[in-house]
Design an enzyme around this catalytic site. Structure first.
Site, PDB file in Angstrom:
ATOM      1  N   CYS A   1       0.997  -0.975   0.209  1.00 16.53           N
ATOM      2  CA  CYS A   1       0.413  -0.270   0.080  1.00 16.53           C
ATOM      3  C   CYS A   1       1.075   1.195   0.139  1.00 16.53           C
ATOM      4  O   CYS A   1       1.852   0.826  -0.680  1.00 16.53           O
ATOM      5  CB  CYS A   1      -0.645   0.231   0.931  1.00 16.53           C
ATOM      6  SG  CYS A   1      -0.347   0.332   2.754  1.00 16.53           S
TER       7      CYS A   1
ATOM      8  N   ARG B   1      -3.071  -0.664   5.622  1.00 22.58           N
ATOM      9  CA  ARG B   1      -3.635  -1.269   4.788  1.00 22.58           C
ATOM     10  C   ARG B   1      -2.423  -3.328   4.338  1.00 22.58           C
ATOM     11  O   ARG B   1      -3.357  -3.538   4.985  1.00 22.58           O
ATOM     12  CB  ARG B   1      -4.760  -1.170   3.726  1.00 22.58           C
ATOM     13  CG  ARG B   1      -5.278   0.554   3.076  1.00 22.58           C
ATOM     14  CD  ARG B   1      -5.780   0.286   2.286  1.00 22.58           C
ATOM     15  NE  ARG B   1      -4.288   1.614   1.440  1.00 22.58           N
ATOM     16  CZ  ARG B   1      -3.887   2.180   0.078  1.00 22.58           C
ATOM     17  NH1 ARG B   1      -5.599   2.353  -0.392  1.00 22.58           N
ATOM     18  NH2 ARG B   1      -3.613   2.702   0.013  1.00 22.58           N
TER      19      ARG B   1
ATOM     20  N   ASP C   1      -8.243   3.147   1.975  1.00 23.47           N
ATOM     21  CA  ASP C   1      -7.803   4.118   2.453  1.00 23.47           C
ATOM     22  C   ASP C   1      -7.791   4.715   3.864  1.00 23.47           C
ATOM     23  O   ASP C   1      -8.757   5.638   4.090  1.00 23.47           O
ATOM     24  CB  ASP C   1      -6.172   4.657   2.355  1.00 23.47           C
ATOM     25  CG  ASP C   1      -4.859   5.046   3.064  1.00 23.47           C
ATOM     26  OD1 ASP C   1      -5.069   4.350   4.734  1.00 23.47           O
ATOM     27  OD2 ASP C   1      -4.158   5.508   3.272  1.00 23.47           O
TER      28      ASP C   1
END
Length: 144
Positions: free
Chosen positions: A7, A13, A117
């Site tokens: 990420c 994440r 996110d």
């Protein structure tokens, strides 16, 4: 099998995906190596976001030992699959590939969508955890 989750900062994440897939693979007795990295370098060496650690702990997944690292082209050689959380991560990772073989290792974590996110929205951590967990369960079934 060697799998890398990617990420932006490697504190929300991808660290959750790293922890969840590792946990599920261990439960299934799979000898997989699962790790994570970020396309940005702001958090190198830092633990995951406290909110990621907390939501993972709620589901008995410990990610507190993880440390953020930066994605670089040398990682293509170490992994069979590189799963990215959104389209920008995909572009950033693929831009470092030097061959079709390397590009083919990269795919969106969610085949037809992105993982939102949660960094700027406290309320997204739980739904993001569930989204990642569901996909990790699918990956176990697909790759087992």
């Amino acid at each position: 099998m060697n799998i890398l989750m990617v990420c932006l900062g490697n504190i929300c994440r991808s660290s959750l995906a790293h922890g969840i897939l590792s946990h599920l693979a261990k439960e299934e007795g799979l000898d997989w190596t699962i790790e994570s990295a970020g396309t940005g370098d702001w958090h190198i060496g830092q633990a995951p976001d406290r909110r990621s650690i907390a939501v993972a702990k709620k589901y008995n997944v410990d990610i507190s030992h993880q440390r953020a690292r930066h994605f670089n082209a040398s990682l293509f050689n170490a992994y069979d699959h590189i799963l990215v959380m959104d389209h920008q991560n995909y572009k950033d990772v693929v831009s470092q590939a030097t061959s079709k073989e390397e590009r083919d290792k990269v795919m969106l974590f969610l085949v037809d969508d992105i993982v939102p996110d949660p960094y700027f929205d406290e309320n997204l951590f739980e739904p993001v955890y569930k989204l990642i967990e569901n996909r990790c369960q699918q990956l176990i079934k697909e790759w087992k």
